[in-house]
Design a protein around this motif. Structure first.
Motif, PDB file in Angstrom:
ATOM      1  N   LEU A   1      60.324  84.621  66.222  1.00  0.00           N
ATOM      2  CA  LEU A   1      60.215  84.928  65.034  1.00  0.00           C
ATOM      3  C   LEU A   1      58.989  86.151  65.109  1.00  0.00           C
ATOM      4  CD1 LEU A   1      59.869  84.893  61.834  1.00  0.00           C
ATOM      5  CD2 LEU A   1      58.125  83.345  62.196  1.00  0.00           C
ATOM      6  N   ALA A   2      59.508  87.339  64.886  1.00  0.00           N
ATOM      7  CA  ALA A   2      58.720  88.432  64.815  1.00  0.00           C
ATOM      8  C   ALA A   2      57.548  88.555  63.939  1.00  0.00           C
ATOM      9  CB  ALA A   2      59.492  90.067  65.007  1.00  0.00           C
TER      10      ALA A   2
ATOM     11  N   ASP B   1      56.191  73.482  61.598  1.00  0.00           N
ATOM     12  CA  ASP B   1      57.517  72.729  61.749  1.00  0.00           C
ATOM     13  C   ASP B   1      58.543  72.906  60.341  1.00  0.00           C
ATOM     14  OD1 ASP B   1      56.618  71.627  64.397  1.00  0.00           O
ATOM     15  OD2 ASP B   1      55.460  70.328  63.270  1.00  0.00           O
ATOM     16  N   TYR B   2      59.766  73.133  60.691  1.00  0.00           N
ATOM     17  CA  TYR B   2      60.545  73.164  59.653  1.00  0.00           C
ATOM     18  C   TYR B   2      61.521  72.259  59.531  1.00  0.00           C
ATOM     19  CZ  TYR B   2      58.544  77.832  59.121  1.00  0.00           C
ATOM     20  OH  TYR B   2      57.585  78.989  58.844  1.00  0.00           O
ATOM     21  N   VAL B   3      62.256  71.949  58.438  1.00  0.00           N
ATOM     22  CA  VAL B   3      63.353  71.049  57.990  1.00  0.00           C
ATOM     23  C   VAL B   3      64.388  72.008  57.456  1.00  0.00           C
ATOM     24  CG1 VAL B   3      64.271  68.910  57.161  1.00  0.00           C
ATOM     25  CG2 VAL B   3      62.065  69.007  58.074  1.00  0.00           C
ATOM     26  N   GLY B   4      65.674  72.072  57.890  1.00  0.00           N
ATOM     27  CA  GLY B   4      66.433  72.910  57.497  1.00  0.00           C
ATOM     28  C   GLY B   4      68.144  72.452  57.462  1.00  0.00           C
TER      29      GLY B   4
ATOM     30  N   LEU C   1      63.135  72.552  63.492  1.00  0.00           N
ATOM     31  CA  LEU C   1      62.481  73.323  64.326  1.00  0.00           C
ATOM     32  C   LEU C   1      61.349  73.903  64.275  1.00  0.00           C
ATOM     33  CD1 LEU C   1      62.078  76.372  62.795  1.00  0.00           C
ATOM     34  CD2 LEU C   1      64.532  76.308  62.715  1.00  0.00           C
ATOM     35  N   SER C   2      60.539  74.216  65.376  1.00  0.00           N
ATOM     36  CA  SER C   2      59.231  74.572  65.528  1.00  0.00           C
ATOM     37  C   SER C   2      59.150  75.894  65.944  1.00  0.00           C
ATOM     38  CB  SER C   2      58.489  73.629  66.412  1.00  0.00           C
ATOM     39  OG  SER C   2      58.617  72.054  65.784  1.00  0.00           O
ATOM     40  N   ILE C   3      57.937  76.456  65.135  1.00  0.00           N
ATOM     41  CA  ILE C   3      57.557  77.960  65.740  1.00  0.00           C
ATOM     42  C   ILE C   3      56.079  78.071  65.988  1.00  0.00           C
ATOM     43  CG2 ILE C   3      57.463  80.094  64.868  1.00  0.00           C
ATOM     44  CD1 ILE C   3      59.687  79.716  62.886  1.00  0.00           C
ATOM     45  N   ASP C   4      56.065  78.315  67.429  1.00  0.00           N
ATOM     46  CA  ASP C   4      54.694  78.288  67.864  1.00  0.00           C
ATOM     47  C   ASP C   4      53.768  79.441  67.560  1.00  0.00           C
ATOM     48  OD1 ASP C   4      55.089  80.349  69.741  1.00  0.00           O
ATOM     49  OD2 ASP C   4      55.322  79.030  71.486  1.00  0.00           O
TER      50      ASP C   4
ATOM     51  N   ASN D   1      52.901  82.005  69.252  1.00  0.00           N
ATOM     52  CA  ASN D   1      53.720  83.390  69.661  1.00  0.00           C
ATOM     53  C   ASN D   1      54.995  83.629  68.837  1.00  0.00           C
ATOM     54  OD1 ASN D   1      51.371  83.435  71.367  1.00  0.00           O
ATOM     55  ND2 ASN D   1      52.159  81.845  72.757  1.00  0.00           N
ATOM     56  N   GLY D   2      55.545  82.845  68.113  1.00  0.00           N
ATOM     57  CA  GLY D   2      56.765  83.035  67.252  1.00  0.00           C
ATOM     58  C   GLY D   2      57.958  82.466  68.121  1.00  0.00           C
ATOM     59  N   ALA D   3      57.701  81.867  69.230  1.00  0.00           N
ATOM     60  CA  ALA D   3      58.686  81.242  69.743  1.00  0.00           C
ATOM     61  C   ALA D   3      59.347  80.064  69.089  1.00  0.00           C
ATOM     62  CB  ALA D   3      58.378  80.573  71.184  1.00  0.00           C
ATOM     63  N   LEU D   4      60.646  79.999  68.862  1.00  0.00           N
ATOM     64  CA  LEU D   4      61.312  78.962  68.082  1.00  0.00           C
ATOM     65  C   LEU D   4      62.262  77.905  68.868  1.00  0.00           C
ATOM     66  CD1 LEU D   4      63.350  79.627  65.015  1.00  0.00           C
ATOM     67  CD2 LEU D   4      64.393  78.404  66.938  1.00  0.00           C
ATOM     68  N   SER D   5      62.023  76.723  68.754  1.00  0.00           N
ATOM     69  CA  SER D   5      62.963  75.865  69.438  1.00  0.00           C
ATOM     70  C   SER D   5      63.192  74.643  68.469  1.00  0.00           C
ATOM     71  CB  SER D   5      62.344  75.179  70.562  1.00  0.00           C
ATOM     72  OG  SER D   5      61.095  74.506  70.491  1.00  0.00           O
TER      73      SER D   5
END
Length: 134
Positions: free
Chosen positions: A79-80, A35-38, A54-57, A59-63
């Motif tokens: 995210l690759a 989990d990120y704060v930006g 935002l959150s990145i799981d 598998n690299g999926a971001l939402s």
């Protein structure tokens, strides 16, 4: 249109993952998931246009979602494994959309974004950064 492109990108990724000799590989531990704060800023970071989460799981999926110039926005992307990020940003009120990209540096994502504006108006562009939360 932007959702169609995102769905096409996901379908192509899945199709390539199913090709002989290829293999789907989740992000290695510690390489971006969490989990990120930006925030969105101008070029010299003297003005903040808004904030987001935002959150990145694995598998690299971001939402994510947040505020940009006091308007609700939604973020979606990927995210690759090489640390590059690509995605779409949508203004939830007027459905204007755009794109953002960036790179992962340690526990921080850094990049730029652009939202297309109605004809005759310049596109809105900004920088963004997000820090992984403990």
């Amino acid at each position: 249109m932007r959702y169609a492109v995102f769905i096409l990108l996901c379908c192509c990724s899945l199709a390539l993952a199913g090709c002989p000799g290829s293999e789907f590989v989740p992000l290695p531990p510690g390489s971006g998931q969490g989990d990120y704060v930006g925030r969105f800023t101008n070029d010299d970071e003297s003005e903040v246009y808004g904030e987001f989460e935002l959150s990145i799981d694995v598998n690299g999926a971001l939402s994510g979602d947040g505020l940009l110039n006091n308007r609700q926005i939604e973020l979606e992307g990927i995210l690759a494994t090489d640390g590059t990020l690509t995605g779409f940003i949508t203004d939830k009120v007027n459905q204007l959309g755009g794109s953002f990209d960036g790179n992962l540096f340690n526990n921080t994502l850094i990049g730029d974004m652009r939202i297309e504006q109605p004809a005759g108006n310049p596109d809105f562009e900004a920088l963004w950064d997000a820090v992984l939360q403990p």
